[in-house]
Scaffold this motif. Structure first.
Motif, PDB file in Angstrom:
ATOM      1  N   THR A 257      15.813  18.712  16.699  1.00  0.00           N
ATOM      2  CA  THR A 257      15.887  19.854  17.605  1.00  0.00           C
ATOM      3  C   THR A 257      14.626  19.977  18.466  1.00  0.00           C
ATOM      4  N   LYS A 258      13.474  19.855  17.842  1.00  0.00           N
ATOM      5  CA  LYS A 258      12.209  20.103  18.551  1.00  0.00           C
ATOM      6  C   LYS A 258      11.645  18.858  19.239  1.00  0.00           C
ATOM      7  N   HIS A 259      11.924  17.692  18.696  1.00  0.00           N
ATOM      8  CA  HIS A 259      11.365  16.447  19.246  1.00  0.00           C
ATOM      9  C   HIS A 259      12.433  15.349  19.251  1.00  0.00           C
ATOM     10  N   PRO A 260      13.483  15.536  20.012  1.00  0.00           N
ATOM     11  CA  PRO A 260      14.584  14.572  19.993  1.00  0.00           C
ATOM     12  C   PRO A 260      14.175  13.166  20.446  1.00  0.00           C
ATOM     13  N   ASN A 261      13.079  13.063  21.177  1.00  0.00           N
ATOM     14  CA  ASN A 261      12.625  11.766  21.652  1.00  0.00           C
ATOM     15  C   ASN A 261      11.927  10.947  20.562  1.00  0.00           C
ATOM     16  N   ARG A 262      11.647  11.540  19.418  1.00  0.00           N
ATOM     17  CA  ARG A 262      10.964  10.828  18.322  1.00  0.00           C
ATOM     18  C   ARG A 262      11.983  10.083  17.465  1.00  0.00           C
ATOM     19  N   THR A 263      12.711   9.198  18.092  1.00  0.00           N
ATOM     20  CA  THR A 263      13.760   8.460  17.380  1.00  0.00           C
ATOM     21  C   THR A 263      13.189   7.555  16.289  1.00  0.00           C
ATOM     22  N   ASP A 264      11.947   7.085  16.490  1.00  0.00           N
ATOM     23  CA  ASP A 264      11.327   6.257  15.458  1.00  0.00           C
ATOM     24  C   ASP A 264      11.160   7.042  14.161  1.00  0.00           C
ATOM     25  N   LEU A 265      10.684   8.262  14.307  1.00  0.00           N
ATOM     26  CA  LEU A 265      10.481   9.127  13.138  1.00  0.00           C
ATOM     27  C   LEU A 265      11.817   9.562  12.543  1.00  0.00           C
ATOM     28  N   ILE A 266      12.744   9.922  13.404  1.00  0.00           N
ATOM     29  CA  ILE A 266      14.060  10.376  12.946  1.00  0.00           C
ATOM     30  C   ILE A 266      14.765   9.253  12.192  1.00  0.00           C
ATOM     31  N   THR A 267      14.738   8.060  12.745  1.00  0.00           N
ATOM     32  CA  THR A 267      15.383   6.911  12.105  1.00  0.00           C
ATOM     33  C   THR A 267      14.753   6.610  10.752  1.00  0.00           C
ATOM     34  N   SER A 268      13.439   6.640  10.713  1.00  0.00           N
ATOM     35  CA  SER A 268      12.729   6.375   9.459  1.00  0.00           C
ATOM     36  C   SER A 268      13.070   7.413   8.399  1.00  0.00           C
ATOM     37  N   MET A 269      13.114   8.665   8.800  1.00  0.00           N
ATOM     38  CA  MET A 269      13.426   9.736   7.852  1.00  0.00           C
ATOM     39  C   MET A 269      14.877   9.653   7.388  1.00  0.00           C
ATOM     40  N   GLU A 270      15.784   9.295   8.295  1.00  0.00           N
ATOM     41  CA  GLU A 270      17.193   9.151   7.910  1.00  0.00           C
ATOM     42  C   GLU A 270      17.363   7.985   6.934  1.00  0.00           C
ATOM     43  N   GLN A 271      16.616   6.919   7.144  1.00  0.00           N
ATOM     44  CA  GLN A 271      16.667   5.801   6.201  1.00  0.00           C
ATOM     45  C   GLN A 271      16.135   6.229   4.832  1.00  0.00           C
ATOM     46  N   SER A 272      15.060   7.009   4.845  1.00  0.00           N
ATOM     47  CA  SER A 272      14.509   7.514   3.583  1.00  0.00           C
ATOM     48  C   SER A 272      15.507   8.415   2.876  1.00  0.00           C
ATOM     49  N   LEU A 273      16.175   9.259   3.634  1.00  0.00           N
ATOM     50  CA  LEU A 273      17.196  10.141   3.056  1.00  0.00           C
ATOM     51  C   LEU A 273      18.314   9.313   2.430  1.00  0.00           C
ATOM     52  N   HIS A 274      18.730   8.265   3.134  1.00  0.00           N
ATOM     53  CA  HIS A 274      19.775   7.384   2.611  1.00  0.00           C
ATOM     54  C   HIS A 274      19.318   6.739   1.296  1.00  0.00           C
TER      55      HIS A 274
END
Length: 98
Positions: free
Chosen positions: A28-45
């Motif tokens: 929501t706040k930093h949609p351009n941080r796809t590197d961080l989002i992807t990494s966190m989603e992988q960690s969640l998985h």
């Protein structure tokens, strides 16, 4: 041990929930941080996969603990049977020699 298992499961669920909330917040706040989002989603998985394995191990632990209890019970019964049979043998030996 039960309390530790329950506590560990709760902690894993809590970590998973915090990670989900953080991912949504960053999206929501930093949609351009796809590197961080992807990494966190992988960690969640990976955490979710670990939770599945943990559940399986917990079930196996419970089954094994029950089997162990059952075998201990059988062992005690057999030990008592051996004692009883020894007494019968002693009694029969005494009868035989008298």
């Amino acid at each position: 041990m039960e309390l530790e298992l329950l506590s560990s499961r709760i902690n894993l669920n809590h970590i998973c929930l915090k990670l989900k909330i953080s991912i949504e917040d960053i999206k929501t706040k930093h949609p351009n941080r796809t590197d961080l989002i992807t990494s966190m989603e992988q960690s969640l998985h990976e955490i979710k996969k670990a939770m599945v394995v943990y559940e399986q191990l917990e079930k196996e632990f419970r089954v094994t603990r029950q089997i162990n209890f059952d075998l201990q019970h059988i062992n005690l019964e057999l030990k008592q049977n051996v004692k009883d049979l020894k007494k019968i043998i002693e009694f029969n030996d005494e009868e035989l020699w008298t």
